[in-house]
Each structure stands twice: as C-alpha cells, then as structure tokens.
Design a protein around this motif. Structure first.
Motif, mmCIF file in Angstrom:
data_model
loop_
_atom_site.group_PDB
_atom_site.id
_atom_site.type_symbol
_atom_site.label_atom_id
_atom_site.label_comp_id
_atom_site.label_asym_id
_atom_site.label_seq_id
_atom_site.Cartn_x
_atom_site.Cartn_y
_atom_site.Cartn_z
ATOM 1 N N VAL A 1 0.834 -1.197 0.000
ATOM 2 C CA VAL A 1 0.000 0.000 0.000
ATOM 3 C C VAL A 1 0.872 1.252 0.000
ATOM 4 N N SER A 2 1.944 1.238 0.794
ATOM 5 C CA SER A 2 2.820 2.405 0.882
ATOM 6 C C SER A 2 3.466 2.719 -0.456
ATOM 7 N N ASP A 3 3.820 1.680 -1.222
ATOM 8 C CA ASP A 3 4.436 1.902 -2.528
ATOM 9 C C ASP A 3 3.429 2.420 -3.544
ATOM 10 N N LEU A 4 2.229 1.855 -3.536
ATOM 11 C CA LEU A 4 1.217 2.269 -4.503
ATOM 12 C C LEU A 4 0.788 3.710 -4.276
ATOM 13 N N THR A 5 0.651 4.105 -3.014
ATOM 14 C CA THR A 5 0.218 5.475 -2.734
ATOM 15 C C THR A 5 1.362 6.473 -2.909
ATOM 16 N N ALA A 6 2.605 6.032 -2.698
ATOM 17 C CA ALA A 6 3.745 6.942 -2.871
ATOM 18 C C ALA A 6 3.938 7.333 -4.328
ATOM 19 N N SER A 7 3.446 6.503 -5.260
ATOM 20 C CA SER A 7 3.637 6.799 -6.676
ATOM 21 C C SER A 7 2.919 8.078 -7.095
ATOM 22 N N GLY A 8 1.932 8.513 -6.311
ATOM 23 C CA GLY A 8 1.216 9.747 -6.626
ATOM 24 C C GLY A 8 1.609 10.887 -5.703
ATOM 25 N N GLU A 9 2.791 10.818 -5.144
ATOM 26 C CA GLU A 9 3.240 11.809 -4.176
ATOM 27 C C GLU A 9 3.375 13.194 -4.808
#
Length: 303
Positions: free
Chosen positions: A215-223
């Motif tokens: 989850v942390s990686d998927l959401t970080a992609s839209g940082e």
C-alpha cells in the motif's frame, strides 16, 4: 517470499462471461492482504474457487500448501463470504456452539472469547432474528475465527457497520495479523479502511489483476508537494503546469530531488512559503486511476 496462496492461470467462465481470466497471483504469508475491485471484477468468484465451492474452468492454485479442496488445508482456513445467514431462532452463542459441533475442537471458552473480541458479548444470548446487518457481520467473523485458522478470508466484513463498529473491526483485523499470526485476506469497498489496515493490495478488474503491491508503494507513486504560499497567482506563474490549486494551497508535481530548486525559485520570485510538505495519493486515487470506476464514491457512501 513465503506464500500462503499461489494462483496460476486461473480462469472461470459462465457461458460467454469470464469471471476470472487467466489470473496469476501470489499472496504472502502473514499480514493483511486486500483484494479490491469494482462489482463484477471477480473477487467473490476467486474466493469461492479457493474455498473449493466452485471449480475453475482452467488453471489451478495451492492454498496453505495444498491443492484447492484439500481437506487438511481447508481445516486451517476460515471464511466469511458476503452477509452471513443463520437460523433466526438461535442466539448468537447457540449459533457458534452449533457450528463448533460441526468443526470440532472448539471449547465454550473459545466461543466466549470470540464473542468478546467481535463485540457481541452483551448480545450473546439474543436471538439473531433481531440482529442488524452489522451484528450479523460480527457473528460471521466470530464463526470464521473460532477454529483458530492460520488463514481467514473476509468479504466485506464492515458492511452495515457504523463508524465505531468499522474502527473496532479494523483493530480486530490488525490484531489477528499482528498478535495472532493469522494471514487475513480482506475484500472491501471501504477504501480508506483498506488503506489503514492492509499491508499489500491487489486491484482486480474484469477477472484480472491490474496492479499489486505494498500500500505504501502504490500510494507513494502519486506523491505531490503541498505548498501553502502567498501570493498564489505568482506561485502559479512560477510553477506553471506542474501546479494545481488545492483550496488555499498548491499541489506541485515534482520529484523529491527537484524540490529544493523549486522552493528556491519561488522564494527568488517573491513568494512567501508558509508550509511545504509531501503528501501521497490515497488508495482511492490509485483505484480510480487503475480501474476508471467512478462508482467507488457511491459505494463508499452506501457503506
């Protein structure tokens, strides 16, 4: 990575409809794993297949080291698929005693423990005829867990629950993974709750996995960099197409390595910066981007 489920080329067809379309997926042991997707994406079909309730058209899978339907593997699993139904004349405790007799190895103390953990201790002697949808969900979760499984599949466990109930279920699910060592596979349309409770997710659409990861990686992609600045118009002119308004602030799309130069450019052009902080995309943003399913907002409001 130690896996609890290995799925290889799983296909399930109903006439011309492919509910699962060559699905391949590895689910790691431990933690909470989210399975997301719009209605009709294949989530429930996958769960029923893994539980041996329906047969795949093609492909295969291993669950807890055994083939689909292997009795030894099935005994180590618990599940709640959709809203459970129980004999209405029974009390909550009687339901669990009745189910425990079929499973074996469940004591009265175990039943009391799970009634307590799902928040039904005070309603244990009430007939389920008068239970709300949320209470039936709690009882279904208790039924899935009272055999102390190594793996549990929960399909929409917070359906019909109020916000405090959702928080309690979230805490229980995390406790199962963190304290009891249970691998939890969770399907839900409550994407904010999924983001809070899940370690990894797979997003389904039309019988296939379209993205998977932490989850942390998927959401970080839209940082993006959120900037509270004045004057806004001058900051917008400096940043150009990289910035968008977010209320009384700006959201700037830029790699972290470029942030110092971006902030320096703003200051040199007479922009005052009150706050600069990185924010990630939430799981709903990722879900919408991957599936294009606008119905998620209505599902969240309905839940």
């Amino acid at each position: 990575m130690d896996t609890v489920i290995e799925i290889r080329g799983l296909t399930k067809t109903y006439g011309a409809v492919k509910a699962l379309d060559g699905l391949t997926l590895s689910i790691p042991r431990g933690g909470v794993y989210g399975v997301l997707g719009p209605n009709g994406a294949g989530k429930s079909t996958l769960f029923r297949t893994l539980l041996g309730l329906i047969r795949p058209t093609e492909g295969d899978a291993t669950v807890m080291g055994g083939r689909i339907g292997d009795p030894a593997a099935m005994r180590r699993m618990g599940s709640m698929i959709e809203t459970p139904r129980f004999p209405p004349f029974m009390t909550a405790r009687q339901v669990l005693v009745w189910l425990a007799q079929a499973h074996g190895g469940v004591s009265g103390a175990d039943i009391d423990n799970w009634l307590q953990r799902v928040g039904l201790a005070e309603a244990a002697n009430r007939r389920v005829r008068g239970f709300s949808v949320g209470m039936l969900q709690r009882l279904g979760v208790a039924a899935a867990l009272m055999t102390k499984p190594d793996l549990v599949i929960l399909d929409e466990p917070t359906s019909g629950m109020d916000p405090p109930g959702i928080q309690e279920m979230r805490a229980l699910i995390r406790s199962l993974a963190d304290n009891d060592g249970v691998t939890v596979i969770l399907a839900s349309h409550q994407l904010q709750e999924v983001q809070r409770v899940c370690d990894r997710v797979a997003i389904f659409n039309k019988g296939k996995v379209i993205t998977e990861g932490r989850v942390s990686d998927l959401t970080a992609s839209g940082e993006r960099l959120r900037l509270s600045v004045t004057p806004l118009a001058k900051a917008m002119a400096v940043l150009g197409e990289r910035a968008a308004l977010d209320g009384d602030a700006l959201l700037a799309t830029a790699p972290r390595a470029e942030a110092p130069a971006l902030i320096k450019a703003l200051v040199e052009n007479g922009v005052d910066i009150e706050e600069a902080r990185w924010i990630g995309a939430d799981l709903e943003d990722v879900f919408m981007s991957e599936t294009g399913w606008t119905g998620v907002q209505e599902q969240n409001r309905a839940g």
